[in-house]
Scaffold this active site. Structure first.
Site, PDB file in Angstrom:
ATOM      1  N   LYS A 106      36.816  38.052  33.346  1.00 56.41           N
ATOM      2  CA  LYS A 106      37.724  37.425  34.313  1.00 56.41           C
ATOM      3  C   LYS A 106      38.559  38.457  35.062  1.00 56.41           C
ATOM      4  CE  LYS A 106      41.093  36.759  30.725  1.00 56.41           C
ATOM      5  NZ  LYS A 106      40.547  36.604  29.395  1.00 56.41           N
ATOM      6  N   LYS A 206      42.690  33.565  36.415  1.00 59.61           N
ATOM      7  CA  LYS A 206      41.839  32.371  36.492  1.00 59.61           C
ATOM      8  C   LYS A 206      42.177  31.532  37.717  1.00 59.61           C
ATOM      9  CE  LYS A 206      41.153  32.676  31.552  1.00 59.61           C
ATOM     10  NZ  LYS A 206      41.803  32.406  30.253  1.00 59.61           N
TER      11      LYS A 206
END
Lengths: 434, 434
Positions: A106, A206
């Site tokens: 991520k 995110k």
């Protein structure tokens, strides 16, 4: 099963996720072949240290320290090393060589997703990273594919399990912030550097990925407005409960029109009040969930495990099968193009509602004075609740109607500066309303 | 945008879903083109009656009564007529002609899905039907693609909005069964023939589709064990609430091992108790949700609208964009092959727990007698609660530990036949436990 062609899969990294991915590829070969239309042969596993202990027993001859060489001969590369380098260089090498890439990284996708997606598109390869957001929960593929004919208007995500665990302990078990944090740490829920979780950095990465995919727009991670949960107190949790709310750390991506009429995108992370009737309110413990609002589909929610070796491996394998299918078929990967190019609007342009708790002097005219401060900033009160307080003070809980964040923040500043206000003890946003 | 090639889309049916699909194709042409890599041109809309009123104003020249001719010239056919014929014949014609097909027709897919999927695979076309289960909720694609590298063990779905609305009214608002049903009917939530909803036929069709996709196995709809909600009483709802449960009509698809060691699949629909802590417990009103348990991913839930013109259209458009991408790329569609060929096990092989409420004679030895009946059938009690009852009777609520459905059903028969038992007033299964 011999009619299947072989695809060489290179695995980079063998931590808790990598070990599970290797195990599943080795154990479920026939099934994966039936679903992918190709036999997935694990060509090797690149690690830093050949002698490190592994979560799963794996054939020693698979391991190598030469990641670069492994990548060169691979049809599909699975990157699970984490961090920016050497992961980024290896992924670019793989894509430029025509290999498909699956990653759960991520931090890398949040920082360099557009560059990597472009490299993939140039050669028609596929870059996928379902596991990078909310681990096991299929969310990126539904956003990109299932909702491809819809207009997403807002995404509200509980995407950091450790902060959700902490807030849930405080809410449902009455833990203090310190106790909840200690428990999360003991259970191994927090990153080595807990500020990554607690201050919302992980959730911001995110939010970047969710906003980019939902709105086809490049959203740099430093454009994400961010507040963490380190200042959330047991008193705030109690007050929220009393008023029918629960406090959740939300990653929000939203289509927005600014005051001057500019269409744009907002990405932000902060703890917010959510009604206890909202589907996100019952996301307990370390679970994750992403709530999506779309013009035609209405409200959707995707719920599940946001961490864990096997759970994350499930998402990686889904991407792997998809990449293998693409390899068999031939054509280009599903484009990740960020074609909308919408501006990223500052948090001051967001429309939200505030819940403000404050201690005021218990004297005539104080309510009128407070109401005047709200009005000066174009904010109207939806509810005012007064509670007894020690001495000559009173506690007020003010819920506002929707207003621009900039006006609300200025209103809070004015409240703090007012003679009538002893202290502002809590400022929280209210999210998840229509 | 002129570099895109054109794909001819034929729309069959123009009810509430079809009208929204047509509107979205016409209004969002540029965006759909960017996402699909092809321009989607609406070649025509086949309807039975050219003069019927429509939900959306659409160009009159698009309409035709000649569905067959429209299908012949299409690259992609969207079937939203409903019913078995002529939908089935038209879809087969489309697939055999190499067109991709998108449908929302759950009755047709439940009855003839394998035959249609085979026809699609023979020519490498794509057949997709995301909208057939839980309308707007992306569930079939995640099951088939995102979880392609995982093993699904169980699917629990609230897939019929009208029965969920009825049960929710009874649970949260204290409505009687009749009042809740009347309200659902007034709101237009029930099918023209309400037994399709209330007796679980609609849910059984969806259970067939979910089981087939989750377990790669042909599950005929008449192999789905089915009980409806018409016998659920306010007293059962109250007792469930008292014990920390809520009653939901569940469509269940499960991997199972029978008593003799056979691996197989169970598909069933019945009202069951779910713990109020379970994510499915907070699926209110007419919403749908599908809870999935998988070996690696753990527990996942997909939540959203299970009906509605625009909502269903969103899922149809997602399938349409996917079909268009396939057309552009060229290769075969994602295979829908049912390769596992697992046997469908009868409901008697299911492992579950019962909650049984009964009126017994309030006399010495009655509890021992009841306990003896349980033991004879190999069932052990997890809890026994006794309540006062009028006259010389007592009410018992018995919760069992997990046991085979066949043993539990036989136990209930023995209870009914016992001299000590005045009447068995409620038998409900308990689902959603680990």
């Amino acid at each position: 099963m011999n009619e299947y062609r072989d695809l060489r899969v290179a695995l980079l990294g063998c931590g808790s996720v990598g070990a599970q991915v290797a195990r599943l590829i080795l154990e479920h070969g026939d099934e994966l072949a039936a679903r992918a239309g190709a036999r997935l042969s694990l060509a090797g596993i690149a690690v830093r240290n050949l002698d490190s202990p592994r979560d799963v027993e794996l054939p020693q001859e698979l391991f190598t320290v030469d990641a670069e060489r492994l990548v060169q001969s691979a049809d599909i590369v699975i990157e699970l090393m984490g961090g920016i380098e050497p992961a980024k260089t290896l992924i670019l090498q793989a894509l430029r060589g025509g290999a498909d890439v699956v990653t759960a990284n991520k931090a890398l996708i949040a920082a360099h997703g557009p560059e990597l997606a472009e490299a993939a598109e140039q050669v028609g390869a596929q870059l996928s990273y379902e596991a990078a957001v909310a681990a096991a929960i299929p969310i990126l593929r539904p956003l990109r594919e299932s909702l491809a004919g819809d207009h997403i208007t807002r995404v509200l995500g509980i995407v950091n399990g450790s902060t959700n665990y902490i807030l849930d302990r405080m809410d449902r078990f009455g833990d203090s912030s310190e106790d909840a944090m200690r428990l999360a740490s003991e259970l191994g829920y927090l990153e080595a550097d807990p500020t990554l979780d607690v201050e919302g950095y992980d959730a911001a990465q995110k939010a970047t990925i969710l906003a980019s995919i939902a709105f086809h727009t490049e959203v740099p991670v430093d454009a994400v407005y961010r507040e963490g949960i380190s200042n959330i107190t047991a008193a705030q949790i109690e007050a929220a409960k009393h008023a029918g709310y629960v406090i959740k750390l939300l990653a929000i991506a939203e289509r927005l029109t600014s005051a001057d009429g500019t269409d744009g995108v907002s990405a932000r992370v902060y703890p917010a009040l959510i009604s206890r009737d909202h589907p996100l309110a019952v996301v307990y413990g370390g679970k994750n969930a992403v709530f999506v609002e779309a013009e035609s589909a209405g409200e959707l929610m995707f719920y599940g495990a946001g961490a864990g070796g096997a759970e994350t491996a499930s998402a990686v394998l889904g991407d792997l099968v998809s990449a293998a299918r693409r390899h068999v078929v031939g054509g280009p990967g599903i484009p990740g193009s960020l074609h909308a190019g919408l501006p990223i609007l500052p948090v001051t342009e967001v429309t939200t509602a505030y819940q403000v708790m404050l201690e005021v002097r218990d004297e005539p005219g104080v309510l009128a004075g407070i109401a005047g401060i709200l009005a000066e900033h174009g904010v109207s009160a939806a509810s005012v609740e007064q509670a007894a307080a020690p001495g000559d003070q009173a506690s007020l809980v003010i819920g506002t109607h929707d207003a621009r964040e900039g006006d609300l923040a200025a209103m809070v500043e004015a409240l703090r500066a007012s003679d009538r206000v002893v202290s502002v003890t809590s400022v929280l946003r209210l999210e998840g309303q229509a």
